[in-house]
Design an enzyme around this catalytic site. Structure first.
Site, mmCIF file in Angstrom:
data_model
loop_
_atom_site.group_PDB
_atom_site.id
_atom_site.type_symbol
_atom_site.label_atom_id
_atom_site.label_comp_id
_atom_site.label_asym_id
_atom_site.label_seq_id
_atom_site.Cartn_x
_atom_site.Cartn_y
_atom_site.Cartn_z
ATOM 1 N N ASP A 509 0.842 -1.199 0.000
ATOM 2 C CA ASP A 509 0.000 0.000 0.000
ATOM 3 C C ASP A 509 0.872 1.243 0.000
ATOM 4 O O ASP A 509 0.929 1.994 0.972
ATOM 5 C CB ASP A 509 -0.916 -0.031 1.226
ATOM 6 C CG ASP A 509 -1.973 1.059 1.193
ATOM 7 O OD1 ASP A 509 -2.137 1.696 0.132
ATOM 8 O OD2 ASP A 509 -2.631 1.280 2.232
ATOM 9 N N GLU A 518 -2.005 1.796 -8.392
ATOM 10 C CA GLU A 518 -2.556 2.698 -9.406
ATOM 11 C C GLU A 518 -4.073 2.551 -9.479
ATOM 12 O O GLU A 518 -4.641 1.500 -9.153
ATOM 13 C CB GLU A 518 -1.947 2.367 -10.769
ATOM 14 C CG GLU A 518 -2.430 3.241 -11.924
ATOM 15 C CD GLU A 518 -1.669 4.541 -12.045
ATOM 16 O OE1 GLU A 518 -2.080 5.511 -11.375
ATOM 17 O OE2 GLU A 518 -0.685 4.592 -12.787
#
Length: 649
Positions: A509, A518
């Site tokens: 993360d 993304e």
């Protein structure tokens, strides 16, 4: 068996058992909480501006979103996944969040009812360099560029999902937001197709945009626009845009009941498909616009021609388009049926499913066979595909950059096929059940039923990704330190499906790990339809409602395998080798003893004195042969022993 050997084998087995126990202790597998009696009912989680039940199909009148507002999650995990009502409020919330994500991706002049209030009007001068208005539309991903190829696929998949899973949108009262989301994208595509011979395919340059990390108020200007035309064609993007216009025309004609807008979209679809078929040379669009090779280079255009023809057939029921779709697919399947992974770049497998559901029974057999061949391959994860250890459908060669999206596309396709088979009265109940089971398994994995105990949708749970790769949402301005500046994402990008975990089910993360964190328009496209499907069918809540805050501490992985497993294999191999060696020695004990005795004898012989026999000079009298004296000596410098030996003639 000899006692020493028996002890060796017992020790080996004991040590291997100890290693297994140790490995289990240091790397426990996360488990869902035990489901309590049905009498225990959970309190549904809610998010900002979203209540636990369906919302009215009209512009939002709730308090505008604010970064200071956070979802009202319970402190403790819910005790059951049994849904307290139908439709399940969590799936209603998820479907609403899908549209919030697209609102966060809007470009241009924002409307008065914009719910994502931390976004600003932006890129209002797009297209000015070409003398056209290209303001509006959506930013593609975590940056501020616009690309037509992923946008047209996003719009087609969203409109198809709405046609197939319309009941879910109605049950959740999300048809208004569906209309807003689709119209915002299609209005921009109309601008991008200003005449029959022109289609704009990109706004912005990656060399400029990817060097900017900041708010939408500071986007580098001016921005360059790129196009394809009848004399410099891009066959793939033209046909793909035709599919988007055709599918969304069907949605407005058949479901949203806006025939005027549907007619406008159909006009653009017809024009663009004709342009794709007639403009020469037929070629991928990067031949004309090399700038797209940064991000969305096309691998070919035949699948887009088949895709466009299939949607033109579904929209118009003109048999000539069905023939064209068949001819284009035949060009792809010259040797065998291609069962390719579904992506924004490859729609061939979707063509099978679309045509299987669109053609009359007399023409359906071949398409249904193609569709089932693809779906069976996916449901079984045939090579080069696989299931991760946690159960995610993973396509080697495609899933490295956006595993969640590849799995969502596959789940979307298989559920549409299952729905079509149900609608046509198929008796193949086993296949229908297998496809639906696959779909639900992938949805549940992406919503928390995974080793990371992470729903890969932003903003639905404390374990949701907190640092999606998004320049506007991050609130940062330091492109060299996007992970730490700021330390916490300033804005919550509700509803964004991130790229997802790697093939070992591990997820980072972190903003700069864009392969996993993304966000993009086409990432959410299949999930829109899947959430509508779950709204209309789910009898239990998403997995995340029973997941405690905090991801488990998973063991490290080396070359695709957990380190503890590697250690266990190495240790086990050593002891197995020792045990095998001991067993072989026991079975060959007689030969070993004989070999040892022989070796001992040779060693003793080597230690005995060496005798060297030397012949003396020849006798003088040849007839009187005195036997030579033998000089016997032991080593250099030892005293000689003489012995006369006489032989008579």
């Amino acid at each position: 068996m000899r006692p020493s050997l028996r002890l060796t084998l017992v020790a080996a087995v004991a040590l291997m058992a100890t290693a297994v126990v140790f490995a289990q202790e240091v790397s426990p597998s996360p488990q869902l909480p035990v489901t309590p009696p049905a009498s225990v009912t959970p309190t549904p989680t809610t998010g900002p501006g979203v209540t636990a039940g369906p919302q009215p199909s009209q512009p939002s009148t709730t308090t505008p979103f604010s970064p200071n507002m956070s979802p009202n999650y319970p402190k403790d995990p819910l005790l059951t996944r049994d849904s307290p009502s139908f439709p399940d409020p969590e799936y209603v919330k998820l479907l609403d969040y899908m549209f919030l994500f697209y609102e966060a991706q809007r470009s241009g002049k924002l409307p008065a009812d914009q719910r994502v209030t931390w976004r600003n009007d932006s890129a209002l001068s797009d297209g000015r360099d070409a003398g056209v208005d290209l303001s509006g539309g959506y930013y593609d991903a975590g940056d501020y560029m616009k690309f037509i190829f992923p946008l047209t696929f996003t719009m087609t998949e969203t409109c198809w999902g709405a046609l197939e899973f319309w009941d879910g949108y109605q049950l959740a009262n999300q048809t208004h937001y569906l209309d807003q989301m689709v119209r915002w994208g299609m209005d921009w595509l109309i601008k991008a197709h200003p005449n029959d011979n022109t289609l704009y395919v990109q706004v912005g340059l990656t060399e400029v945009d990817n060097n900017y990390w900041g708010p939408d108020s500071g986007i580098p200007l001016p921005r360059t626009s790129f196009k394809v035309t009848n004399t410099s064609p891009g066959t793939d993007v033209m046909a793909d845009a035709a599919a988007a216009f055709a599918s969304c025309s069907m949605l407005y004609r058949d479901k949203l009941k806006d025939t005027t807008y549907a007619t406008t979209l159909q006009t653009h679809a017809t024009s663009l498909f004709n342009l794709a078929e007639t403009a020469r040379p037929q070629q991928p669009y990067q031949k004309v616009v090399p700038a797209v090779t940064c991000c969305y280079e096309s691998s070919g255009f035949i699948d887009e021609l088949a895709w466009g023809a299939a949607w033109m057939y579904k929209l118009t029921q003109d048999a000539s388009f069905a023939t064209k779709a068949d001819n284009y697919i035949s060009q792809l399947n010259t040797r065998s049926v291609q069962v390719n992974t579904i992506t924004w770049d490859d729609k061939s497998s979707l063509v099978y499913i679309l045509m299987a559901g669109a053609t009359p029974p007399a023409l359906r057999t071949k398409w249904q066979g193609f569709a089932q061949q693809y779906a069976d391959s996916v449901a079984s994860a045939d090579k080069p595909n696989m299931f991760t250890e946690g159960g995610l459908f993973y396509s080697n060669g495609n899933s490295q950059l956006d595993s969640a999206v590849v799995a969502a596309n596959a789940a979307f396709a298989l559920q549409i096929l299952a729905n079509n088979m149900n609608a046509t009265g198929s008796s193949d109940r086993d296949r229908i059940e297998k496809y639906t089971k696959f779909t639900v398994s992938q949805v549940e994995y992406l919503l928390g039923e995974n080793p990371e105990r992470t729903p890969y949708v932003v903003g639905v749970h404390p374990n949701s990704p907190a640092n999606p790769h998004s320049a506007p949402a991050s609130g940062g301005t330091d492109i060299g330190n996007i992970n730490t500046s700021p330390k916490e994402e300033r804005w919550t990008l509700y509803g964004a499906l991130v790229g997802g975990p790697d093939k070992n089910d591990r997820f980072l993360d972190e903003r700069d790990k864009w392969e996993q964190s993304e966000v993009a328009l086409d990432y959410n496209a299949p999930f829109n339809g899947l959430m509508a499907y779950m709204v209309s069918t789910a009898t239990s809540s998403p997995p995340y409602v029973t997941i405690a805050a905090g991801r488990p501490d998973l063991p490290p992985v080396l070359n695709g395998m957990a380190v503890w497993k590697i250690i266990l294999i190495v240790v086990g191999s050593i002891f197995v080798a020792v045990a095998i060696g001991a067993f072989v020695c026991y079975r060959k004990r007689d030969q070993i003893r004989a070999w040892a005795a022989a070796r001992k004898q040779r060693s003793a012989e080597k230690s005995m004195p060496k005798y060297v026999i030397k012949r003396s000079a020849p006798p003088r009298n040849h007839n009187d042969r005195d036997v030579e004296a033998l000089e016997v000596g032991q080593g250099q410098g030892q005293p000689a022993l003489l012995q006369d030996v006489h032989r008579t003639t």
